[in-house]
Design an enzyme around this catalytic site. Structure first.
Site, PDB file in Angstrom:
ATOM      1  NE  ARG A 177      79.919  82.898  36.637  1.00 26.79           N
ATOM      2  CZ  ARG A 177      78.987  82.558  37.506  1.00 26.79           C
ATOM      3  NH1 ARG A 177      79.116  82.948  38.775  1.00 26.79           N
ATOM      4  NH2 ARG A 177      77.942  81.845  37.157  1.00 26.79           N
ATOM      5  NE  ARG A 181      74.595  82.976  45.601  1.00 25.89           N
ATOM      6  CZ  ARG A 181      73.887  81.857  45.631  1.00 25.89           C
ATOM      7  NH1 ARG A 181      73.250  81.506  46.738  1.00 25.89           N
ATOM      8  NH2 ARG A 181      73.799  81.089  44.567  1.00 25.89           N
ATOM      9  NE  ARG A 254      89.830  63.124  38.315  1.00 25.55           N
ATOM     10  CZ  ARG A 254      90.749  62.417  38.961  1.00 25.55           C
ATOM     11  NH1 ARG A 254      91.730  61.826  38.282  1.00 25.55           N
ATOM     12  NH2 ARG A 254      90.694  62.278  40.264  1.00 25.55           N
ATOM     13  NE  ARG A 285      78.984  65.059  45.541  1.00 24.34           N
ATOM     14  CZ  ARG A 285      78.125  65.672  44.743  1.00 24.34           C
ATOM     15  NH1 ARG A 285      77.705  66.886  45.040  1.00 24.34           N
ATOM     16  NH2 ARG A 285      77.666  65.090  43.651  1.00 24.34           N
ATOM     17  CD  GLU A 311      79.412  61.863  45.007  1.00 26.45           C
ATOM     18  OE1 GLU A 311      80.131  62.642  44.332  1.00 26.45           O
ATOM     19  OE2 GLU A 311      78.176  61.937  45.042  1.00 26.45           O
ATOM     20  CE1 TYR A 359      78.559  67.908  35.211  1.00 26.95           C
ATOM     21  CE2 TYR A 359      77.825  70.186  35.035  1.00 26.95           C
ATOM     22  CZ  TYR A 359      77.816  68.969  35.689  1.00 26.95           C
ATOM     23  OH  TYR A 359      77.057  68.810  36.818  1.00 26.95           O
ATOM     24  CG  ASP A 361      73.942  72.329  35.145  1.00 26.67           C
ATOM     25  OD1 ASP A 361      74.625  71.524  35.812  1.00 26.67           O
ATOM     26  OD2 ASP A 361      74.129  73.566  35.172  1.00 26.67           O
TER      27      ASP A 361
END
Length: 375
Positions: A177, A181, A254, A285, A311, A359, A361
């Site tokens: 997804r 917003r 990666r 970035r 990066e 991955y 957080d």
């Protein structure tokens, strides 16, 4: 000395587990291959700036448990992550919100923005075969969600640099997804709690590990048998395939390369995070670290210099620093085979993003480590 736990890796998972084990009265030894603690959230002070040496880390969570736990070791500022996308000099707010849509099309109401996106979506869906088609790759998935213009300007180039291959060759599930917003809100995470630890992440982890023996520059796998004899239970946070000597093959990641510069100027890009979403710019970035703490030192004074990091996403090979698991079908099948081997290691807990090939957080790392340490 014999320990209850040997924790391999002094990153966030290892530090949380070690802290909880010590609090429960257990003896713990932490060993770390690098010459510093804190893993990839390691920060280093340069000219009064806490530099995120392995890429930007912004703590965010909706979990009261994770937030209350982490605040025991550091006070957090109220930094809100509001990145900007630079597409060939055109600047757009992220995540996709009314500011983005106004910048792109000049629309001012949610109804106008929704109509514009829907028109673009339907046109693209017709090209793919009409309603009911099943996206076959990431490009089709993204375009069917937000239309081709947003995809071309804000998704395609960045994603292809990130993964090192064309979007039409990437699996669709990478983008399940896209956050869209229809309000003027640049808060990327939109989490209940968010911020940066005042003084940097390294100090936070140091406080977690107070009173715990830590040995740096130690390669566990090079002397595995010796270290295994030191403890009843091993908490392993390194790559799961490396633990088993890559006997089934190497899992893919990666990697990221950083070009860091100290600049004799007060402000380089006016924002902590700017993504470069075109294909021509080689880096993904630029991070300007001082803005994570509002450009001020611990005494509230403006910092006259700045540090930036460019990066570059890169292919990974054994020996490189692994960052992002390549969660395609081939790697998930291979991980499941390694997981079966891991389940047979009765004295070993495999944890963290490398030990679980997942991955995470930071709040998820904390919650998982708390769960394991309490079992």
């Amino acid at each position: 000395m014999h320990y209850d736990y040997l924790v391999v890796g002094a990153g966030l998972y290892g530090a949380v587990f070690a802290e909880r084990a010590k609090a429960a009265g257990k003896t713990v030894l932490v060993i770390e291959k690098r010459n510093h603690i804190a893993g990839n959230i390691y920060t280093e002070r340069t000219e009064g700036i806490n530099v995120h040496k392995y890429g930007a880390h912004i703590f965010h969570t909706n979990s009261d448990v994770a937030w209350e736990y982490i605040n025991r070791f550091a006070a957090f500022n109220d930094y809100i992550n509001s990145p900007i996308a630079n597409y060939k000099g055109e600047m757009y707010n992220l995540p996709f919100n009314m500011n983005t849509f106004h910048q792109m099309w000049g629309v001012t109401t949610p109804e106008e923005a929704k109509a514009k996106i829907e028109e673009d979506r339907q046109k693209s869906i017709e090209e793919f075969g009409g309603e009911g088609f099943v996206p076959q790759n990431l490009e089709q998935q993204a375009v069917s969600l937000v239309g081709r213009e947003i995809y071309e300007k804000l998704i395609k180039g960045y994603t292809e640099k990130q993964w090192g291959r064309p979007c039409n060759e990437l699996p669709s599930f990478i983008i399940k997804r896209l956050p869209v917003r229809f309000e003027y809100d640049n808060n990327y995470f939109n989490a209940k709690y968010q911020g940066i630890p005042i003084g940097g992440y390294t100090g936070l982890v140091e406080r977690m590990l107070e009173g715990i023996e830590v040995r740096l520059g130690v390669d566990y796998l090079a002397n595995k048998n010796t270290y295994d004899e030191l403890a009843d239970t091993i908490v392993y946070t390194g790559p799961i395939d490396a633990y088993f000597g890559y006997r089934l093959g190497a899992l893919q990641y990666r990697s990221v390369r950083f070009e860091e510069e100290l600049l004799d100027e007060a402000d380089y890009q006016h924002n902590a995070v700017i993504n470069y979403t075109d294909s021509e710019t080689p880096y993904t970035r630029i991070i300007e670290h001082k803005w994570f703490e509002f450009g001020k030192d611990e005494n509230g004074r403006n910092i006259p210099k700045t540090v930036i990091s460019k990066e570059y996403s890169s292919e990974w090979k054994v020996g490189d620093e692994p960052y992002y698991p390549v969660n395609d079908e081939r790697n998930q099948k291979l991980y499941q085979e390694y997981h079966k081997l891991a389940e047979k290691e009765n004295r070993v807990i495999f944890g963290g993003r490398l030990g679980e090939y997942k991955y995470y957080d930071m709040d998820q790392v904390i919650l998982k480590a708390l769960e394991e340490s309490l079992d």
